[in-house]
Scaffold this motif. Structure first.
Motif, mmCIF file in Angstrom:
data_model
loop_
_atom_site.group_PDB
_atom_site.id
_atom_site.type_symbol
_atom_site.label_atom_id
_atom_site.label_comp_id
_atom_site.label_asym_id
_atom_site.label_seq_id
_atom_site.Cartn_x
_atom_site.Cartn_y
_atom_site.Cartn_z
ATOM 1 N N VAL A 238 0.893 -1.043 -0.133
ATOM 2 C CA VAL A 238 0.139 -0.020 -0.041
ATOM 3 C C VAL A 238 1.008 1.216 -0.003
ATOM 4 C CG1 VAL A 238 -2.011 -0.839 1.002
ATOM 5 C CG2 VAL A 238 -0.119 -0.103 2.535
ATOM 6 N N GLN A 239 1.922 1.068 -0.496
ATOM 7 C CA GLN A 239 2.897 2.315 -0.649
ATOM 8 C C GLN A 239 2.405 3.692 -1.400
ATOM 9 O OE1 GLN A 239 5.833 2.392 1.297
ATOM 10 N NE2 GLN A 239 7.402 3.299 0.005
ATOM 11 N N ASP A 240 1.668 3.277 -2.283
ATOM 12 C CA ASP A 240 0.814 4.251 -3.136
ATOM 13 C C ASP A 240 -0.230 4.821 -2.540
ATOM 14 O OD1 ASP A 240 -0.290 1.546 -3.371
ATOM 15 O OD2 ASP A 240 -1.431 2.465 -5.315
ATOM 16 N N LYS A 241 -1.011 4.227 -1.284
ATOM 17 C CA LYS A 241 -1.972 4.910 -0.431
ATOM 18 C C LYS A 241 -1.755 5.642 0.783
ATOM 19 C CE LYS A 241 -4.973 2.252 -2.994
ATOM 20 N NZ LYS A 241 -4.112 1.380 -3.640
ATOM 21 N N ILE A 242 -0.199 5.827 0.854
ATOM 22 C CA ILE A 242 0.135 6.531 2.153
ATOM 23 C C ILE A 242 0.671 7.845 1.412
ATOM 24 C CG2 ILE A 242 2.066 7.071 3.639
ATOM 25 C CD1 ILE A 242 2.388 3.855 3.722
ATOM 26 N N ASP A 243 -0.166 8.923 2.079
ATOM 27 C CA ASP A 243 -0.039 10.380 1.498
ATOM 28 C C ASP A 243 1.124 11.053 1.673
ATOM 29 O OD1 ASP A 243 -2.759 10.434 0.046
ATOM 30 O OD2 ASP A 243 -3.313 10.192 2.406
ATOM 31 N N LEU A 244 1.695 10.677 3.128
ATOM 32 C CA LEU A 244 2.836 11.287 3.826
ATOM 33 C C LEU A 244 3.787 10.226 4.283
ATOM 34 C CD1 LEU A 244 2.109 14.778 4.843
ATOM 35 C CD2 LEU A 244 3.469 14.320 2.993
ATOM 36 N N LEU A 245 4.780 10.072 3.645
ATOM 37 C CA LEU A 245 5.652 8.757 4.284
ATOM 38 C C LEU A 245 7.016 9.492 5.014
ATOM 39 C CD1 LEU A 245 6.180 5.887 4.649
ATOM 40 C CD2 LEU A 245 7.222 5.921 2.306
ATOM 41 N N PHE A 246 6.881 9.488 6.396
ATOM 42 C CA PHE A 246 8.256 10.002 7.288
ATOM 43 C C PHE A 246 9.142 8.712 7.356
ATOM 44 C CE2 PHE A 246 10.075 10.208 11.204
ATOM 45 C CZ PHE A 246 10.716 11.429 11.224
ATOM 46 N N ASN A 247 10.412 9.112 7.198
ATOM 47 C CA ASN A 247 11.558 8.171 7.479
ATOM 48 C C ASN A 247 12.720 8.743 8.120
ATOM 49 O OD1 ASN A 247 10.562 5.590 6.340
ATOM 50 N ND2 ASN A 247 10.499 6.682 4.581
ATOM 51 N N THR A 248 13.464 8.266 8.780
ATOM 52 C CA THR A 248 14.820 8.739 9.420
ATOM 53 C C THR A 248 16.119 7.674 8.873
ATOM 54 O OG1 THR A 248 15.852 9.201 11.656
ATOM 55 C CG2 THR A 248 14.318 7.293 11.373
ATOM 56 N N PHE A 249 17.026 8.653 8.915
ATOM 57 C CA PHE A 249 18.467 8.036 8.886
ATOM 58 C C PHE A 249 19.110 7.366 10.126
ATOM 59 C CE2 PHE A 249 18.286 10.756 4.971
ATOM 60 C CZ PHE A 249 18.669 9.761 4.011
ATOM 61 N N ALA A 250 18.394 7.627 11.148
ATOM 62 C CA ALA A 250 19.113 7.173 12.572
ATOM 63 C C ALA A 250 18.892 5.705 12.789
ATOM 64 C CB ALA A 250 18.201 8.075 13.539
ATOM 65 N N LYS A 251 18.083 5.076 12.070
ATOM 66 C CA LYS A 251 17.971 3.538 12.032
ATOM 67 C C LYS A 251 18.899 2.714 11.033
ATOM 68 C CE LYS A 251 14.890 4.306 15.256
ATOM 69 N NZ LYS A 251 14.961 5.864 15.502
ATOM 70 N N SER A 252 18.154 2.265 10.079
ATOM 71 C CA SER A 252 19.048 1.614 8.982
ATOM 72 C C SER A 252 20.065 2.402 8.407
ATOM 73 C CB SER A 252 18.080 1.021 7.828
ATOM 74 O OG SER A 252 17.187 0.123 8.342
ATOM 75 N N GLY A 253 19.907 3.642 8.263
ATOM 76 C CA GLY A 253 21.009 4.829 7.677
ATOM 77 C C GLY A 253 22.115 4.974 8.501
ATOM 78 N N ALA A 254 22.024 4.494 9.786
ATOM 79 C CA ALA A 254 23.308 4.620 10.922
ATOM 80 C C ALA A 254 23.929 6.141 10.704
ATOM 81 C CB ALA A 254 24.269 3.356 10.273
#
Length: 415
Positions: A238-254
């Protein structure tokens, strides 16, 4: 009354233990290269407390890129807020790469995840708008909700029936106010404490019955979930059904920093209206260039994610086979639920660290109800089979001691 007087009378529910906890249970110092084994107080420990999911913190390409970027540009460049004097081609390139990765039209970078999502909520919602949110949303979301001057309705964690009930309430309130407001639904892709995925698919389906926009905090899903690592929305289709997607670099991005992805017009609105970005210095170029390398590795090398999940499955199966309650997790986040009070929890933690060389984080009251203990383990792609086996053995033995009341003490041990 002196405003500081009340602070000194009570340090808060966690701070009241600071005289015994500081430097060991709270604010510990891990030393050495970031990885599954680090030094704590001079001795090597197997570490399960770092959100270094993909092991990128010490990936040789990442380290080389970070070092070269720091040497080339220094930490000051660019100076000033991004809107005024802090924009660069690298910032814009990173936003483009992230948009493609997330499958969204546009992306805006955020200096920090915590203040970023708070500021986004503040920019989106006016006093006539209503926010409907999951009860277990992260503290940064809750603080963002506190900035909201309108109504907010909470639904029971991952309870779609209750979510729909709150949507009905929100619609009724907006109708009573003349229909001038809108609805924002907020949840998480992966809940960082329990490790369960948010009901993104089910919430998205409610769009067929209700008019709302959908904001998902996928800090723990970015890089770990979905076929390509694009996150929990991809995992659930459902990626296309999410209007705003927040992510951080503090986890997988180390690293540090965050981003928001969505439709171009809305992202551009946020770019010009988020106070935490308008009035804050731009992300330094070494971090931006380092983020570009991290995203490149995530996208071209799914072996990192595959190795992470190999370790996740070994650890979680091993715990379940030994009778441990790890709750409803269906992500890399691995909680272990036990019974005991704060002194017992700290005595057990002390035993794990000093006698088994296992370093992991404990969660106690007031974060969770009294009488409960949660150990939260974060497996990474860098952990080995030996790390996992030693940890399973340590928890089996210390759980037996906990059940036999070996850890019953009057107060937190002084270390």
């Amino acid at each position: 009354m002196d405003i500081f007087e009340k602070l000194l009378k009570h340090m808060g529910p966690i701070g009241e233990h600071s005289d015994r906890a500081h430097g060991y249970f709270a604010f510990p110092k891990l030393e050495g290269e970031i990885g599954p084994r680090m030094k704590f107080r001079g001795n090597e420990k197997i570490v399960w407390s770092l959100n270094n999911y993909l092991g990128l913190a010490n990936h040789p390409e990442v380290r080389a890129t970070d070092a070269k970027a720091a040497a080339d540009y220094g930490l000051a460049t660019p100076m000033g807020a991004r809107m005024m004097s802090g924009n660069t081609n690298f910032h814009e390139k990173l936003e483009k790469e992230l948009s493609e990765f997330m499958g969204k039209e546009d992306t805006t970078l955020l200096n920090y995840g915590y203040q970023g999502i708070m500021s986004a909520i503040d920019a989106i919602c006016s006093r006539r708008d209503v926010i409907v949110y999951d009860a277990e949303c992260h503290a940064s979301i809750i603080d963002g909700l506190r900035l909201h001057q309108g109504h907010r309705y909470v639904f029971k964690h991952n309870d779609i029936e209750d979510c729909e009930k709150q949507l009905k309430r929100a619609e009724e309130l907006i109708k009573a106010n003349g229909g001038t407001g809108g609805i924002l639904v907020v949840t998480e892709g992966v809940f960082g404490m329990a490790g369960d995925q948010g009901k993104l698919k089910e919430i998205a389906a409610l769009k067929e019955k209700y008019e709302f926009r959908f904001l998902v905090d996928d800090a723990h899903g970015f890089g770990t979930m979905g076929k390509t690592g694009a996150g929990t929305g991809e995992e659930q289709g459902v990626q296309d059904k999410i209007d705003l997607l927040f992510n951080t670099f503090a986890k997988s991005g180390a690293s540090i920093g965050a981003f928001m992805s969505g439709d171009k017009a809305i992202i551009n609105y946020l770019r010009y209206n988020m106070r935490s970005q308008i009035f804050a210095k731009s992300i330094p170029l070494p971090l931006v260039i380092g983020h570009l390398k991290r995203v490149e590795l995530m996208r071209k090398n799914t072996d990192l994610k595959n190795k992470l999940w190999e370790n996740v499955n070994k650890l979680q199966k091993g715990l379940r086979d030994r009778g441990f309650n790890i709750g409803r997790t269906n992500s890399p986040v691995t909680p272990i639920y036990l019974q005991g009070d704060i002194p017992e929890a700290t005595a057990m933690c002390l035993d794990l660290r000093e006698n088994y060389n296992i370093f992991c984080s404990i969660v106690v009251y007031p974060v969770i109800p009294k009488g409960q203990i949660i150990y939260r383990l974060i497996p990474t792609a860098a952990h080995t089979d030996e790390d996992i086996e030693l940890t399973l053995k340590a928890f089996s033995e210390t759980k037996e001691k906990l059940d036999k009341k070996v850890y019953e003490v009057a107060e937190i041990p002084m270390v």
